[in-house]
Design a protein around this motif. Structure first.
Motif, PDB file in Angstrom:
ATOM      1  N   THR A   2       0.834  -1.190   0.000  1.00 50.87           N
ATOM      2  CA  THR A   2       0.000   0.000   0.000  1.00 50.87           C
ATOM      3  C   THR A   2       0.869   1.240   0.000  1.00 50.87           C
ATOM      4  O   THR A   2       2.009   1.207   0.445  1.00 50.87           O
ATOM      5  CB  THR A   2      -0.978   0.034   1.195  1.00 50.87           C
ATOM      6  OG1 THR A   2      -1.957   1.048   0.968  1.00 50.87           O
ATOM      7  CG2 THR A   2      -0.272   0.296   2.505  1.00 50.87           C
ATOM      8  N   LEU A   3       0.313   2.284  -0.535  1.00 46.49           N
ATOM      9  CA  LEU A   3       0.951   3.602  -0.535  1.00 46.49           C
ATOM     10  C   LEU A   3       0.145   4.447   0.441  1.00 46.49           C
ATOM     11  O   LEU A   3      -1.005   4.790   0.175  1.00 46.49           O
ATOM     12  CB  LEU A   3       0.936   4.211  -1.932  1.00 46.49           C
ATOM     13  CG  LEU A   3       1.441   5.645  -2.053  1.00 46.49           C
ATOM     14  CD1 LEU A   3       2.907   5.730  -1.633  1.00 46.49           C
ATOM     15  CD2 LEU A   3       1.291   6.127  -3.490  1.00 46.49           C
ATOM     16  N   GLU A   4       0.738   4.726   1.587  1.00 49.69           N
ATOM     17  CA  GLU A   4       0.007   5.494   2.590  1.00 49.69           C
ATOM     18  C   GLU A   4      -0.237   6.893   2.062  1.00 49.69           C
ATOM     19  O   GLU A   4       0.624   7.504   1.452  1.00 49.69           O
ATOM     20  CB  GLU A   4       0.799   5.547   3.893  1.00 49.69           C
ATOM     21  CG  GLU A   4      -0.013   6.065   5.041  1.00 49.69           C
ATOM     22  CD  GLU A   4       0.623   5.743   6.369  1.00 49.69           C
ATOM     23  OE1 GLU A   4      -0.126   5.652   7.339  1.00 49.69           O
ATOM     24  OE2 GLU A   4       1.848   5.591   6.433  1.00 49.69           O
ATOM     25  N   ARG A  10      -6.163   3.662   1.791  1.00 49.98           N
ATOM     26  CA  ARG A  10      -4.713   3.588   2.002  1.00 49.98           C
ATOM     27  C   ARG A  10      -4.381   3.688   3.478  1.00 49.98           C
ATOM     28  O   ARG A  10      -3.519   2.965   3.986  1.00 49.98           O
ATOM     29  CB  ARG A  10      -4.006   4.699   1.236  1.00 49.98           C
ATOM     30  CG  ARG A  10      -4.035   4.518  -0.265  1.00 49.98           C
ATOM     31  CD  ARG A  10      -3.313   5.659  -0.922  1.00 49.98           C
ATOM     32  NE  ARG A  10      -3.340   5.541  -2.364  1.00 49.98           N
ATOM     33  CZ  ARG A  10      -2.791   6.431  -3.157  1.00 49.98           C
ATOM     34  NH1 ARG A  10      -2.197   7.494  -2.667  1.00 49.98           N
ATOM     35  NH2 ARG A  10      -2.845   6.258  -4.460  1.00 49.98           N
ATOM     36  N   ARG A  11      -5.036   4.600   4.171  1.00 54.10           N
ATOM     37  CA  ARG A  11      -4.773   4.758   5.611  1.00 54.10           C
ATOM     38  C   ARG A  11      -5.185   3.505   6.375  1.00 54.10           C
ATOM     39  O   ARG A  11      -4.481   3.056   7.285  1.00 54.10           O
ATOM     40  CB  ARG A  11      -5.503   5.990   6.160  1.00 54.10           C
ATOM     41  CG  ARG A  11      -4.938   7.297   5.628  1.00 54.10           C
ATOM     42  CD  ARG A  11      -5.500   8.506   6.363  1.00 54.10           C
ATOM     43  NE  ARG A  11      -6.944   8.524   6.487  1.00 54.10           N
ATOM     44  CZ  ARG A  11      -7.780   9.090   5.618  1.00 54.10           C
ATOM     45  NH1 ARG A  11      -7.310   9.688   4.535  1.00 54.10           N
ATOM     46  NH2 ARG A  11      -9.086   9.063   5.820  1.00 54.10           N
ATOM     47  N   THR A  13      -5.434   0.392   5.207  1.00 53.43           N
ATOM     48  CA  THR A  13      -4.529  -0.711   4.887  1.00 53.43           C
ATOM     49  C   THR A  13      -3.209  -0.556   5.625  1.00 53.43           C
ATOM     50  O   THR A  13      -2.699  -1.512   6.216  1.00 53.43           O
ATOM     51  CB  THR A  13      -4.294  -0.798   3.367  1.00 53.43           C
ATOM     52  OG1 THR A  13      -5.556  -0.952   2.714  1.00 53.43           O
ATOM     53  CG2 THR A  13      -3.395  -1.972   3.019  1.00 53.43           C
ATOM     54  N   ALA A  14      -2.662   0.660   5.631  1.00 49.91           N
ATOM     55  CA  ALA A  14      -1.406   0.909   6.347  1.00 49.91           C
ATOM     56  C   ALA A  14      -1.571   0.622   7.842  1.00 49.91           C
ATOM     57  O   ALA A  14      -0.698   0.011   8.467  1.00 49.91           O
ATOM     58  CB  ALA A  14      -0.941   2.348   6.113  1.00 49.91           C
ATOM     59  N   ILE A  26       4.344  -1.054   3.511  1.00 47.63           N
ATOM     60  CA  ILE A  26       3.840   0.317   3.407  1.00 47.63           C
ATOM     61  C   ILE A  26       4.893   1.175   2.702  1.00 47.63           C
ATOM     62  O   ILE A  26       5.981   1.379   3.231  1.00 47.63           O
ATOM     63  CB  ILE A  26       3.531   0.911   4.795  1.00 47.63           C
ATOM     64  CG1 ILE A  26       2.558   0.004   5.550  1.00 47.63           C
ATOM     65  CG2 ILE A  26       2.980   2.326   4.642  1.00 47.63           C
ATOM     66  CD1 ILE A  26       2.400   0.366   7.019  1.00 47.63           C
ATOM     67  N   TYR A  33       6.572   2.508  -3.798  1.00 50.63           N
ATOM     68  CA  TYR A  33       5.459   1.590  -4.064  1.00 50.63           C
ATOM     69  C   TYR A  33       5.781   0.706  -5.278  1.00 50.63           C
ATOM     70  O   TYR A  33       5.643  -0.518  -5.229  1.00 50.63           O
ATOM     71  CB  TYR A  33       4.179   2.382  -4.307  1.00 50.63           C
ATOM     72  CG  TYR A  33       2.970   1.535  -4.594  1.00 50.63           C
ATOM     73  CD1 TYR A  33       2.159   1.085  -3.561  1.00 50.63           C
ATOM     74  CD2 TYR A  33       2.627   1.178  -5.897  1.00 50.63           C
ATOM     75  CE1 TYR A  33       1.039   0.308  -3.811  1.00 50.63           C
ATOM     76  CE2 TYR A  33       1.516   0.407  -6.168  1.00 50.63           C
ATOM     77  CZ  TYR A  33       0.730  -0.030  -5.118  1.00 50.63           C
ATOM     78  OH  TYR A  33      -0.372  -0.806  -5.375  1.00 50.63           O
TER      79      TYR A  33
END
Length: 86
Positions: A2-4, A10-11, A13-14, A26, A33
């Motif tokens: 994931t790309l925070e 994204r948040r 998943t992080a 992360i 990424y």
């Protein structure tokens, strides 16, 4: 991987990766990424090890009442147009 960032998905998943101790999934920026995704695509052993860690630690993030409650509250607030009711 994931790309925070600014998107809720994204948040979330992080945050889940952190709860499981999988911070290495992360990425801090777009290039990180891409690099991480390519590394995992190319390195079967690394991908297998991470998959195993995820399976071993999934109990930390599934079937959690606090997560369901928080998401329910968010969706109810969004349905009201962002109005927070105390």
């Amino acid at each position: 991987v994931t790309l925070e960032g600014g998107l809720m998905v994204r948040r979330q998943t992080a945050a889940r990766y952190r709860e499981m101790g999988l911070e290495e999934l992360i990425a801090a920026d777009d290039q990180a990424y891409v690099d991480l995704a390519l590394r995992l695509a190319r390195e079967a052993d690394s991908r297998h090890d991470l998959s195993k860690k995820m399976l071993e630690k999934k109990y930390l993030i599934v079937n959690r009442a606090d997560t369901v409650t928080a998401l329910t509250g968010f969706f109810e607030m969004a349905a009201r147009g962002g109005e927070v009711i105390q």
